[in-house]
Motif scaffolding. Structure first.
Motif, PDB file in Angstrom:
ATOM      1  N   SER A 109       0.944  -1.259   0.119  1.00 12.77           N
ATOM      2  CA  SER A 109       0.033   0.021  -0.069  1.00 12.77           C
ATOM      3  C   SER A 109       0.707   1.387  -0.028  1.00 12.77           C
ATOM      4  O   SER A 109       0.536   2.549   0.212  1.00 12.77           O
ATOM      5  CB  SER A 109      -0.929  -0.173   0.952  1.00 12.77           C
ATOM      6  OG  SER A 109      -0.032  -0.009   2.379  1.00 12.77           O
ATOM      7  N   GLY A 110       2.259   1.192  -0.099  1.00 10.91           N
ATOM      8  CA  GLY A 110       2.953   2.318  -0.013  1.00 10.91           C
ATOM      9  C   GLY A 110       4.149   2.118  -0.830  1.00 10.91           C
ATOM     10  O   GLY A 110       4.204   1.342  -1.732  1.00 10.91           O
ATOM     11  N   MET A 111       5.249   2.799  -0.670  1.00 11.66           N
ATOM     12  CA  MET A 111       6.591   2.699  -1.231  1.00 11.66           C
ATOM     13  C   MET A 111       7.767   2.709  -0.010  1.00 11.66           C
ATOM     14  O   MET A 111       7.590   3.320   0.885  1.00 11.66           O
ATOM     15  CB  MET A 111       6.825   3.678  -2.288  1.00 11.66           C
ATOM     16  CG  MET A 111       7.032   5.261  -1.569  1.00 11.66           C
ATOM     17  SD  MET A 111       7.208   6.371  -2.916  1.00 11.66           S
ATOM     18  CE  MET A 111       8.596   5.856  -3.880  1.00 11.66           C
ATOM     19  N   ASP A 112       8.591   1.710  -0.281  1.00 13.03           N
ATOM     20  CA  ASP A 112       9.575   1.576   0.796  1.00 13.03           C
ATOM     21  C   ASP A 112      11.002   2.208   0.350  1.00 13.03           C
ATOM     22  O   ASP A 112      11.235   2.279  -0.936  1.00 13.03           O
ATOM     23  CB  ASP A 112      10.234  -0.048   0.744  1.00 13.03           C
ATOM     24  CG  ASP A 112       9.010  -0.550   1.601  1.00 13.03           C
ATOM     25  OD1 ASP A 112       8.155  -0.089   2.214  1.00 13.03           O
ATOM     26  OD2 ASP A 112       8.841  -1.890   1.347  1.00 13.03           O
ATOM     27  N   LEU A 113      11.372   3.183   1.184  1.00 15.05           N
ATOM     28  CA  LEU A 113      12.662   3.832   1.029  1.00 15.05           C
ATOM     29  C   LEU A 113      13.614   3.429   1.835  1.00 15.05           C
ATOM     30  O   LEU A 113      13.781   3.874   3.059  1.00 15.05           O
ATOM     31  CB  LEU A 113      12.353   5.528   0.938  1.00 15.05           C
ATOM     32  CG  LEU A 113      10.887   6.069   0.149  1.00 15.05           C
ATOM     33  CD1 LEU A 113      10.646   7.551   0.484  1.00 15.05           C
ATOM     34  CD2 LEU A 113      11.247   5.686  -1.357  1.00 15.05           C
ATOM     35  N   ARG A 114      14.736   3.122   1.429  1.00 18.84           N
ATOM     36  CA  ARG A 114      15.954   2.925   2.162  1.00 18.84           C
ATOM     37  C   ARG A 114      16.565   3.988   2.529  1.00 18.84           C
ATOM     38  O   ARG A 114      16.913   4.727   1.736  1.00 18.84           O
ATOM     39  CB  ARG A 114      16.765   1.680   1.539  1.00 18.84           C
ATOM     40  CG  ARG A 114      17.955   1.159   2.488  1.00 18.84           C
ATOM     41  CD  ARG A 114      18.564  -0.032   1.771  1.00 18.84           C
ATOM     42  NE  ARG A 114      18.807  -0.008   0.265  1.00 18.84           N
ATOM     43  CZ  ARG A 114      19.149  -1.064  -0.338  1.00 18.84           C
ATOM     44  NH1 ARG A 114      18.888  -2.023   0.188  1.00 18.84           N
ATOM     45  NH2 ARG A 114      19.256  -0.879  -1.693  1.00 18.84           N
ATOM     46  N   ALA A 115      17.114   4.156   4.060  1.00 17.59           N
ATOM     47  CA  ALA A 115      17.834   5.016   4.453  1.00 17.59           C
ATOM     48  C   ALA A 115      18.628   4.679   5.696  1.00 17.59           C
ATOM     49  O   ALA A 115      18.192   3.480   6.409  1.00 17.59           O
ATOM     50  CB  ALA A 115      17.270   6.189   4.759  1.00 17.59           C
TER      51      ALA A 115
END
Length: 460
Positions: free
Chosen positions: A354-360
Protein backbone atom coordinates in the motif's frame (compact mmCIF):
# COMPACT_ATOMS: atom_id res chain seq x y z
CA UNK A 1 -52.55 198.05 -73.85
CA UNK A 2 -49.75 198.03 -71.61
CA UNK A 3 -49.59 195.25 -69.28
CA UNK A 4 -48.01 195.46 -66.04
CA UNK A 5 -45.12 193.04 -65.52
CA UNK A 6 -46.14 189.92 -63.81
CA UNK A 7 -44.29 188.64 -60.86
CA UNK A 8 -42.51 185.43 -61.59
CA UNK A 9 -42.54 182.45 -59.20
CA UNK A 10 -39.18 182.11 -57.64
CA UNK A 11 -39.54 178.50 -58.12
CA UNK A 12 -40.20 178.97 -61.73
CA UNK A 13 -37.38 181.43 -62.07
CA UNK A 14 -35.05 178.98 -60.11
CA UNK A 15 -35.74 175.39 -61.02
CA UNK A 16 -33.38 174.16 -58.45
CA UNK A 17 -35.57 175.70 -55.78
CA UNK A 18 -38.44 173.39 -56.76
CA UNK A 19 -36.25 170.24 -57.30
CA UNK A 20 -33.55 170.08 -54.75
CA UNK A 21 -32.25 166.89 -56.27
CA UNK A 22 -31.30 168.93 -59.27
CA UNK A 23 -28.63 170.52 -57.19
CA UNK A 24 -27.72 167.26 -55.16
CA UNK A 25 -28.48 164.12 -57.09
CA UNK A 26 -27.70 161.96 -53.92
CA UNK A 27 -30.78 163.39 -52.07
CA UNK A 28 -34.10 161.65 -52.02
CA UNK A 29 -36.98 164.16 -52.01
CA UNK A 30 -40.44 163.05 -50.97
CA UNK A 31 -43.34 165.51 -51.34
CA UNK A 32 -46.44 164.97 -49.33
CA UNK A 33 -49.45 167.16 -50.25
CA UNK A 34 -52.97 167.09 -49.07
CA UNK A 35 -55.22 169.88 -50.29
CA UNK A 36 -53.47 172.97 -49.20
CA UNK A 37 -50.96 171.02 -47.11
CA UNK A 38 -47.68 170.23 -48.65
CA UNK A 39 -44.67 168.80 -47.08
CA UNK A 40 -41.32 168.04 -48.70
CA UNK A 41 -38.96 165.55 -47.18
CA UNK A 42 -35.40 165.15 -48.20
CA UNK A 43 -33.36 162.16 -47.14
CA UNK A 44 -29.65 161.75 -47.19
CA UNK A 45 -28.30 158.70 -49.06
CA UNK A 46 -27.26 156.78 -45.96
CA UNK A 47 -30.81 157.01 -44.62
CA UNK A 48 -32.07 155.65 -47.90
CA UNK A 49 -29.72 152.77 -47.74
CA UNK A 50 -30.67 152.09 -44.16
CA UNK A 51 -34.37 152.25 -45.01
CA UNK A 52 -34.12 149.89 -47.91
CA UNK A 53 -31.94 147.50 -45.88
CA UNK A 54 -34.16 147.30 -42.79
CA UNK A 55 -37.47 146.99 -44.53
CA UNK A 56 -36.69 143.60 -46.21
CA UNK A 57 -35.26 142.35 -42.97
CA UNK A 58 -38.36 143.34 -41.10
CA UNK A 59 -40.52 141.75 -43.76
CA UNK A 60 -38.49 138.55 -43.63
CA UNK A 61 -38.69 138.55 -39.85
CA UNK A 62 -42.44 138.96 -39.97
CA UNK A 63 -42.76 136.20 -42.53
CA UNK A 64 -40.52 133.90 -40.49
CA UNK A 65 -42.48 134.62 -37.36
CA UNK A 66 -45.70 133.85 -39.14
CA UNK A 67 -44.39 130.67 -40.63
CA UNK A 68 -43.03 129.58 -37.22
CA UNK A 69 -46.38 130.22 -35.61
CA UNK A 70 -48.10 128.29 -38.38
CA UNK A 71 -45.69 125.30 -38.57
CA UNK A 72 -44.45 125.23 -34.97
CA UNK A 73 -46.14 121.95 -34.00
CA UNK A 74 -44.80 120.13 -37.07
CA UNK A 75 -41.32 121.36 -36.39
CA UNK A 76 -41.48 120.34 -32.76
CA UNK A 77 -42.79 116.95 -33.73
CA UNK A 78 -40.02 116.44 -36.27
CA UNK A 79 -37.42 117.59 -33.79
CA UNK A 80 -38.72 115.24 -31.12
CA UNK A 81 -38.87 112.39 -33.61
CA UNK A 82 -35.28 113.03 -34.59
CA UNK A 83 -34.19 113.14 -30.98
CA UNK A 84 -36.10 109.92 -30.30
CA UNK A 85 -34.46 108.25 -33.29
CA UNK A 86 -31.05 109.35 -32.09
CA UNK A 87 -31.82 108.07 -28.61
CA UNK A 88 -33.03 104.73 -29.98
CA UNK A 89 -29.92 104.47 -32.15
CA UNK A 90 -27.70 105.08 -29.14
CA UNK A 91 -29.63 102.56 -27.06
CA UNK A 92 -29.39 99.97 -29.84
CA UNK A 93 -25.68 100.56 -30.08
CA UNK A 94 -25.30 100.24 -26.32
CA UNK A 95 -27.35 97.03 -26.38
CA UNK A 96 -25.19 95.64 -29.18
CA UNK A 97 -22.06 96.48 -27.21
CA UNK A 98 -23.54 94.81 -24.15
CA UNK A 99 -24.31 91.70 -26.21
CA UNK A 100 -20.74 91.62 -27.44
CA UNK A 101 -19.45 91.97 -23.90
CA UNK A 102 -21.80 89.19 -22.74
CA UNK A 103 -20.69 86.96 -25.61
CA UNK A 104 -17.05 87.57 -24.77
CA UNK A 105 -17.71 86.81 -21.11
CA UNK A 106 -19.65 83.68 -22.08
CA UNK A 107 -16.83 82.51 -24.33
CA UNK A 108 -14.32 83.14 -21.57
CA UNK A 109 -16.45 81.20 -19.10
CA UNK A 110 -16.92 78.42 -21.63
CA UNK A 111 -13.19 78.28 -22.28
CA UNK A 112 -12.52 78.32 -18.57
CA UNK A 113 -15.06 75.56 -18.01
CA UNK A 114 -13.53 73.59 -20.86
CA UNK A 115 -10.04 73.95 -19.46
CA UNK A 116 -11.21 73.13 -15.95
CA UNK A 117 -13.14 70.15 -17.29
CA UNK A 118 -10.10 68.88 -19.16
CA UNK A 119 -7.92 69.39 -16.11
CA UNK A 120 -10.44 67.51 -13.96
CA UNK A 121 -10.58 64.73 -16.55
CA UNK A 122 -6.79 64.51 -16.64
CA UNK A 123 -6.71 64.39 -12.84
CA UNK A 124 -9.22 61.53 -12.86
CA UNK A 125 -7.25 59.70 -15.53
CA UNK A 126 -4.05 60.20 -13.54
CA UNK A 127 -5.70 58.77 -10.43
CA UNK A 128 -6.94 55.84 -12.51
CA UNK A 129 -3.43 55.32 -13.88
CA UNK A 130 -2.00 55.29 -10.36
CA UNK A 131 -4.59 52.72 -9.32
CA UNK A 132 -3.86 50.64 -12.41
CA UNK A 133 -0.14 50.83 -11.77
CA UNK A 134 -0.68 49.49 -8.27
CA UNK A 135 -2.81 46.66 -9.69
CA UNK A 136 -0.20 45.76 -12.30
CA UNK A 137 2.57 45.80 -9.69
CA UNK A 138 0.50 43.61 -7.37
CA UNK A 139 -0.16 41.13 -10.18
CA UNK A 140 3.51 41.09 -11.12
CA UNK A 141 4.48 40.43 -7.49
CA UNK A 142 2.01 37.54 -7.31
CA UNK A 143 3.19 36.05 -10.58
CA UNK A 144 6.82 36.20 -9.47
CA UNK A 145 8.06 32.91 -7.98
CA UNK A 146 6.94 32.55 -4.38
CA UNK A 147 9.93 31.65 -2.19
CA UNK A 148 7.74 29.90 0.36
CA UNK A 149 6.06 27.75 -2.27
CA UNK A 150 9.18 26.91 -4.23
CA UNK A 151 11.34 26.26 -1.20
CA UNK A 152 8.66 24.15 0.42
CA UNK A 153 8.68 21.76 -2.51
CA UNK A 154 12.35 21.89 -3.41
CA UNK A 155 13.98 21.97 0.04
CA UNK A 156 13.76 18.22 0.27
CA UNK A 157 13.96 17.63 -3.49
CA UNK A 158 16.93 19.86 -4.40
CA UNK A 159 19.35 16.93 -4.28
CA UNK A 160 17.02 14.61 -6.16
CA UNK A 161 17.71 14.40 -9.87
CA UNK A 162 17.60 10.64 -10.49
CA UNK A 163 14.38 9.51 -12.20
CA UNK A 164 11.88 7.60 -10.14
CA UNK A 165 11.24 4.01 -11.13
CA UNK A 166 8.61 3.36 -13.73
CA UNK A 167 5.12 2.42 -12.62
CA UNK A 168 5.17 -1.10 -11.34
CA UNK A 169 1.69 -1.18 -9.88
CA UNK A 170 -1.23 -2.94 -11.46
CA UNK A 171 -3.39 -1.20 -8.90
CA UNK A 172 -2.71 2.35 -9.99
CA UNK A 173 -0.45 2.56 -13.05
CA UNK A 174 1.18 5.84 -13.77
CA UNK A 175 0.28 7.81 -16.85
CA UNK A 176 3.02 8.78 -19.28
CA UNK A 177 4.88 11.88 -18.27
CA UNK A 178 3.02 14.99 -19.25
CA UNK A 179 4.98 16.74 -21.98
CA UNK A 180 5.49 20.45 -21.74
CA UNK A 181 3.18 22.43 -24.05
CA UNK A 182 4.60 23.49 -27.34
CA UNK A 183 4.52 27.12 -26.29
CA UNK A 184 6.82 26.39 -23.35
CA UNK A 185 4.35 27.14 -20.60
CA UNK A 186 6.17 24.98 -18.09
CA UNK A 187 9.71 26.11 -18.81
CA UNK A 188 11.23 28.34 -16.14
CA UNK A 189 12.31 30.82 -18.81
CA UNK A 190 8.75 31.19 -20.07
CA UNK A 191 7.17 31.63 -16.67
CA UNK A 192 9.77 33.88 -15.07
CA UNK A 193 9.70 37.19 -16.94
CA UNK A 194 11.19 40.29 -15.53
CA UNK A 195 8.84 42.10 -13.21
CA UNK A 196 7.66 45.24 -15.00
CA UNK A 197 8.50 48.45 -13.24
CA UNK A 198 5.43 50.58 -12.40
CA UNK A 199 4.92 53.35 -14.88
CA UNK A 200 5.57 56.79 -13.49
CA UNK A 201 3.08 59.59 -13.63
CA UNK A 202 5.22 62.56 -14.56
CA UNK A 203 2.60 64.42 -16.56
CA UNK A 204 5.08 67.20 -17.10
CA UNK A 205 6.57 65.26 -19.99
CA UNK A 206 5.37 65.18 -23.53
CA UNK A 207 4.28 62.27 -25.68
CA UNK A 208 7.86 61.32 -26.57
CA UNK A 209 9.27 61.86 -23.09
CA UNK A 210 10.40 65.42 -23.80
CA UNK A 211 9.82 67.82 -20.89
CA UNK A 212 6.92 70.19 -21.26
CA UNK A 213 8.18 73.81 -20.97
CA UNK A 214 7.59 75.44 -17.63
CA UNK A 215 6.36 78.74 -19.08
CA UNK A 216 3.16 78.08 -20.93
CA UNK A 217 1.76 81.60 -20.94
CA UNK A 218 0.61 83.30 -24.12
CA UNK A 219 3.27 85.98 -23.63
CA UNK A 220 5.99 83.33 -23.72
CA UNK A 221 4.54 82.02 -27.01
CA UNK A 222 5.70 78.50 -26.17
CA UNK A 223 2.56 76.51 -25.48
CA UNK A 224 -0.94 77.73 -24.93
CA UNK A 225 -3.01 76.13 -22.16
CA UNK A 226 -4.96 74.16 -24.76
CA UNK A 227 -1.75 72.87 -26.34
CA UNK A 228 -0.33 71.92 -22.98
CA UNK A 229 -3.51 70.09 -22.05
CA UNK A 230 -3.28 68.20 -25.34
CA UNK A 231 0.33 67.31 -24.58
CA UNK A 232 -0.62 66.07 -21.12
CA UNK A 233 -3.52 64.06 -22.55
CA UNK A 234 -1.16 62.48 -25.09
CA UNK A 235 1.20 61.60 -22.24
CA UNK A 236 -1.62 59.97 -20.29
CA UNK A 237 -2.61 58.00 -23.40
CA UNK A 238 0.97 56.81 -23.76
CA UNK A 239 1.06 55.62 -20.15
CA UNK A 240 -2.26 53.80 -20.59
CA UNK A 241 -0.87 52.00 -23.63
CA UNK A 242 2.25 51.02 -21.70
CA UNK A 243 0.12 49.64 -18.88
CA UNK A 244 -1.88 47.57 -21.35
CA UNK A 245 1.42 46.34 -22.80
CA UNK A 246 2.62 45.45 -19.29
CA UNK A 247 -0.53 43.40 -18.74
CA UNK A 248 0.08 41.68 -22.07
CA UNK A 249 3.51 40.61 -20.84
CA UNK A 250 1.96 39.28 -17.61
CA UNK A 251 -0.83 37.33 -19.28
CA UNK A 252 1.31 34.48 -20.62
CA UNK A 253 3.38 33.94 -17.43
CA UNK A 254 0.25 34.04 -15.27
CA UNK A 255 -1.52 31.50 -17.46
CA UNK A 256 1.63 29.35 -17.60
CA UNK A 257 2.09 29.29 -13.83
CA UNK A 258 -1.58 28.54 -13.20
CA UNK A 259 -1.47 25.78 -15.80
CA UNK A 260 1.74 24.41 -14.30
CA UNK A 261 0.12 24.16 -10.89
CA UNK A 262 -3.02 22.65 -12.35
CA UNK A 263 -1.02 20.03 -14.26
CA UNK A 264 0.93 19.20 -11.14
CA UNK A 265 -2.26 18.65 -9.15
CA UNK A 266 -3.72 16.66 -12.04
CA UNK A 267 -0.56 14.56 -12.26
CA UNK A 268 -0.91 13.77 -8.57
CA UNK A 269 -4.61 13.03 -9.02
CA UNK A 270 -5.58 15.81 -6.62
CA UNK A 271 -8.96 17.47 -7.29
CA UNK A 272 -8.24 21.13 -7.82
CA UNK A 273 -11.53 22.38 -6.41
CA UNK A 274 -11.22 20.21 -3.31
CA UNK A 275 -7.68 21.38 -2.66
CA UNK A 276 -8.64 25.02 -3.11
CA UNK A 277 -11.51 24.59 -0.65
CA UNK A 278 -9.05 23.05 1.79
CA UNK A 279 -6.67 25.96 1.32
CA UNK A 280 -9.44 28.48 1.91
CA UNK A 281 -10.82 26.70 4.96
CA UNK A 282 -8.38 28.48 7.28
CA UNK A 283 -8.65 31.77 5.43
CA UNK A 284 -11.05 34.45 6.73
CA UNK A 285 -14.08 35.00 4.57
CA UNK A 286 -13.68 37.77 2.03
CA UNK A 287 -15.58 40.84 3.25
CA UNK A 288 -16.23 42.39 -0.15
CA UNK A 289 -19.24 43.70 -2.05
CA UNK A 290 -20.74 46.65 -3.87
CA UNK A 291 -22.90 47.33 -6.92
CA UNK A 292 -21.94 45.74 -10.20
CA UNK A 293 -20.50 48.15 -12.72
CA UNK A 294 -19.26 46.45 -15.87
CA UNK A 295 -15.76 47.47 -16.88
CA UNK A 296 -14.85 48.02 -20.49
CA UNK A 297 -11.67 48.73 -22.34
CA UNK A 298 -8.54 46.79 -23.23
CA UNK A 299 -6.95 47.23 -19.81
CA UNK A 300 -10.01 45.98 -17.94
CA UNK A 301 -10.40 42.93 -20.19
CA UNK A 302 -6.75 42.01 -19.88
CA UNK A 303 -6.77 42.63 -16.15
CA UNK A 304 -9.77 40.34 -15.72
CA UNK A 305 -8.06 37.58 -17.70
CA UNK A 306 -4.75 37.90 -15.86
CA UNK A 307 -6.51 38.22 -12.51
CA UNK A 308 -8.42 34.98 -13.10
CA UNK A 309 -5.17 33.16 -13.84
CA UNK A 310 -3.54 34.74 -10.78
CA UNK A 311 -6.55 33.82 -8.60
CA UNK A 312 -6.26 30.18 -9.71
CA UNK A 313 -2.52 30.26 -9.18
CA UNK A 314 -2.88 31.82 -5.73
CA UNK A 315 -5.51 29.30 -4.72
CA UNK A 316 -3.33 26.39 -5.80
CA UNK A 317 -0.30 27.94 -4.13
CA UNK A 318 -2.24 28.16 -0.89
CA UNK A 319 -3.17 24.51 -1.35
CA UNK A 320 0.46 23.44 -1.89
CA UNK A 321 1.32 23.14 1.81
CA UNK A 322 -1.56 20.64 2.21
CA UNK A 323 -0.61 18.55 -0.84
CA UNK A 324 1.91 15.74 -0.13
CA UNK A 325 4.20 16.68 -3.02
CA UNK A 326 7.47 16.81 -1.07
CA UNK A 327 9.94 14.02 -0.35
CA UNK A 328 9.89 12.48 3.09
CA UNK A 329 13.68 11.94 2.93
CA UNK A 330 16.41 14.26 1.71
CA UNK A 331 18.57 13.55 -1.29
CA UNK A 332 18.12 10.89 -3.92
CA UNK A 333 15.51 8.31 -2.94
CA UNK A 334 16.56 4.67 -2.78
CA UNK A 335 13.34 2.87 -3.65
CA UNK A 336 13.37 -0.77 -2.59
CA UNK A 337 9.70 -1.54 -3.20
CA UNK A 338 7.06 0.35 -5.16
CA UNK A 339 3.33 0.66 -4.71
CA UNK A 340 1.20 -2.20 -6.01
CA UNK A 341 1.09 -5.98 -5.98
CA UNK A 342 4.27 -7.82 -5.02
CA UNK A 343 5.47 -11.02 -3.38
CA UNK A 344 5.27 -10.70 0.37
CA UNK A 345 8.83 -10.79 1.76
CA UNK A 346 7.79 -12.90 4.75
CA UNK A 347 5.12 -15.22 3.34
CA UNK A 348 6.23 -15.40 -0.28
CA UNK A 349 2.69 -14.92 -1.52
CA UNK A 350 1.21 -12.12 -3.71
CA UNK A 351 0.09 -9.16 -1.64
CA UNK A 352 -0.77 -5.52 -2.11
CA UNK A 353 1.94 -3.13 -1.03
CA UNK A 354 0.00 0.00 0.00
CA UNK A 355 2.99 2.35 -0.14
CA UNK A 356 6.58 2.60 -1.21
CA UNK A 357 9.68 1.55 0.73
CA UNK A 358 12.60 3.99 0.87
CA UNK A 359 15.91 2.69 2.20
CA UNK A 360 17.90 5.09 4.37
CA UNK A 361 20.46 4.94 7.21
CA UNK A 362 19.15 4.09 10.62
CA UNK A 363 18.11 7.23 12.58
CA UNK A 364 17.85 9.59 9.59
CA UNK A 365 15.15 12.25 9.99
CA UNK A 366 11.76 11.62 8.40
CA UNK A 367 9.89 14.75 7.37
CA UNK A 368 6.23 15.47 6.80
CA UNK A 369 5.46 15.84 3.10
CA UNK A 370 2.63 18.33 3.75
CA UNK A 371 1.16 20.41 6.54
CA UNK A 372 -1.47 18.81 8.70
CA UNK A 373 -2.47 17.49 12.08
CA UNK A 374 -1.07 14.30 13.53
CA UNK A 375 -3.88 11.77 13.79
CA UNK A 376 -1.84 8.70 14.78
CA UNK A 377 1.49 8.56 16.64
CA UNK A 378 1.92 5.04 18.06
CA UNK A 379 2.93 1.50 17.37
CA UNK A 380 0.51 -0.11 14.95
CA UNK A 381 0.97 -3.79 14.05
CA UNK A 382 2.91 -4.42 10.85
CA UNK A 383 3.65 -0.69 10.50
CA UNK A 384 5.69 -0.73 13.65
CA UNK A 385 6.00 2.79 14.99
CA UNK A 386 3.57 4.75 12.84
CA UNK A 387 2.84 8.43 12.35
CA UNK A 388 -0.21 9.45 10.34
CA UNK A 389 -0.77 13.09 9.36
CA UNK A 390 -4.20 14.29 8.26
CA UNK A 391 -3.82 17.07 5.64
CA UNK A 392 -7.50 17.74 5.13
CA UNK A 393 -9.57 17.40 1.96
CA UNK A 394 -9.47 13.61 2.49
CA UNK A 395 -5.68 13.45 2.20
CA UNK A 396 -3.45 11.66 4.72
CA UNK A 397 0.10 10.31 4.76
CA UNK A 398 1.58 7.46 6.79
CA UNK A 399 5.18 6.96 7.90
CA UNK A 400 5.95 3.42 9.17
CA UNK A 401 8.76 1.34 10.69
CA UNK A 402 10.07 4.40 12.59
CA UNK A 403 12.66 3.90 15.26
CA UNK A 404 11.55 7.07 17.03
CA UNK A 405 8.38 9.15 17.01
CA UNK A 406 9.03 12.89 17.48
CA UNK A 407 5.41 14.16 17.42
CA UNK A 408 2.29 13.54 19.40
CA UNK A 409 -1.27 12.91 18.41
CA UNK A 410 -3.22 16.12 17.74
CA UNK A 411 -0.09 18.14 17.08
CA UNK A 412 0.00 20.45 14.06
CA UNK A 413 3.04 19.99 11.87
CA UNK A 414 4.24 22.08 8.96
CA UNK A 415 5.49 20.67 5.70
CA UNK A 416 9.10 19.55 6.10
CA UNK A 417 8.88 19.19 9.89
CA UNK A 418 10.69 16.19 11.42
CA UNK A 419 8.14 13.66 12.66
CA UNK A 420 10.39 10.65 13.42
CA UNK A 421 13.50 8.65 12.63
CA UNK A 422 14.31 5.82 10.22
CA UNK A 423 14.01 2.40 11.83
CA UNK A 424 13.01 -1.20 11.26
CA UNK A 425 10.08 -1.78 13.60
CA UNK A 426 7.10 -3.93 12.65
CA UNK A 427 7.22 -6.22 9.62
CA UNK A 428 10.53 -5.02 8.27
CA UNK A 429 13.65 -6.67 6.94
CA UNK A 430 15.91 -3.64 7.41
CA UNK A 431 16.06 0.08 8.11
CA UNK A 432 13.75 1.86 5.72
CA UNK A 433 10.67 4.09 5.60
CA UNK A 434 7.30 2.78 4.55
CA UNK A 435 5.59 5.84 3.03
CA UNK A 436 1.89 5.89 2.16
CA UNK A 437 -0.51 8.43 0.66
CA UNK A 438 -4.23 7.89 1.23
CA UNK A 439 -7.18 9.67 -0.39
CA UNK A 440 -10.48 9.27 1.43
CA UNK A 441 -8.97 6.34 3.27
CA UNK A 442 -7.80 4.45 0.18
CA UNK A 443 -4.11 4.00 -0.51
CA UNK A 444 -2.79 5.49 -3.76
CA UNK A 445 0.60 5.45 -5.44
CA UNK A 446 2.91 7.98 -3.72
CA UNK A 447 5.10 8.07 -6.84
CA UNK A 448 2.53 10.24 -8.58
CA UNK A 449 2.75 12.88 -5.87
CA UNK A 450 6.52 12.87 -5.82
CA UNK A 451 6.59 13.21 -9.60
CA UNK A 452 4.12 16.09 -9.43
CA UNK A 453 6.37 17.73 -6.84
CA UNK A 454 9.33 17.45 -9.19
CA UNK A 455 7.22 18.99 -11.95
CA UNK A 456 6.35 21.90 -9.67
CA UNK A 457 9.96 22.33 -8.67
CA UNK A 458 10.94 22.67 -12.32
CA UNK A 459 8.11 25.09 -13.04
CA UNK A 460 8.34 27.29 -9.97
Amino acid sequence: MRHAPTAQNPAAQNPTAQNPTAQDPHLLAISLAFRSFRRDLRLAPHWVYLLFGLVPMLVAALLGTGLYLVFRDDMLTALMRRQAQMQFAYEDRIAALRDQVDQMATRQLANQDTVEGKVAELAMRQARLESRSALVSALAAKIAPAPAASEGVSAINRATRAPLPAAASAYAPLKPAVAAPAQGKLTPEAVAPAKPAPEGFDLRRGAEGAPVPEDVSDAADVLSPQDRLQALAANVDRIELKQVSALETLRAPAAARAENLRLAFAEAGLPVERMMRRANADKPADAVGGPFEPAGGAFERLFGEVNRSVALMEGLRRALPYAPLRQPLPGALDVTSVFGYRTDPFLGRPALHSGMDLRAPYGDAVRATASGRVSVAESSGGYGNLVEVDHGAGLATRYGHLSEIDVSEGQWVEAGAVIGRIGSTGRSTGPHLHYEVRVDGAAVDPTRYLKAGRLLTAGL
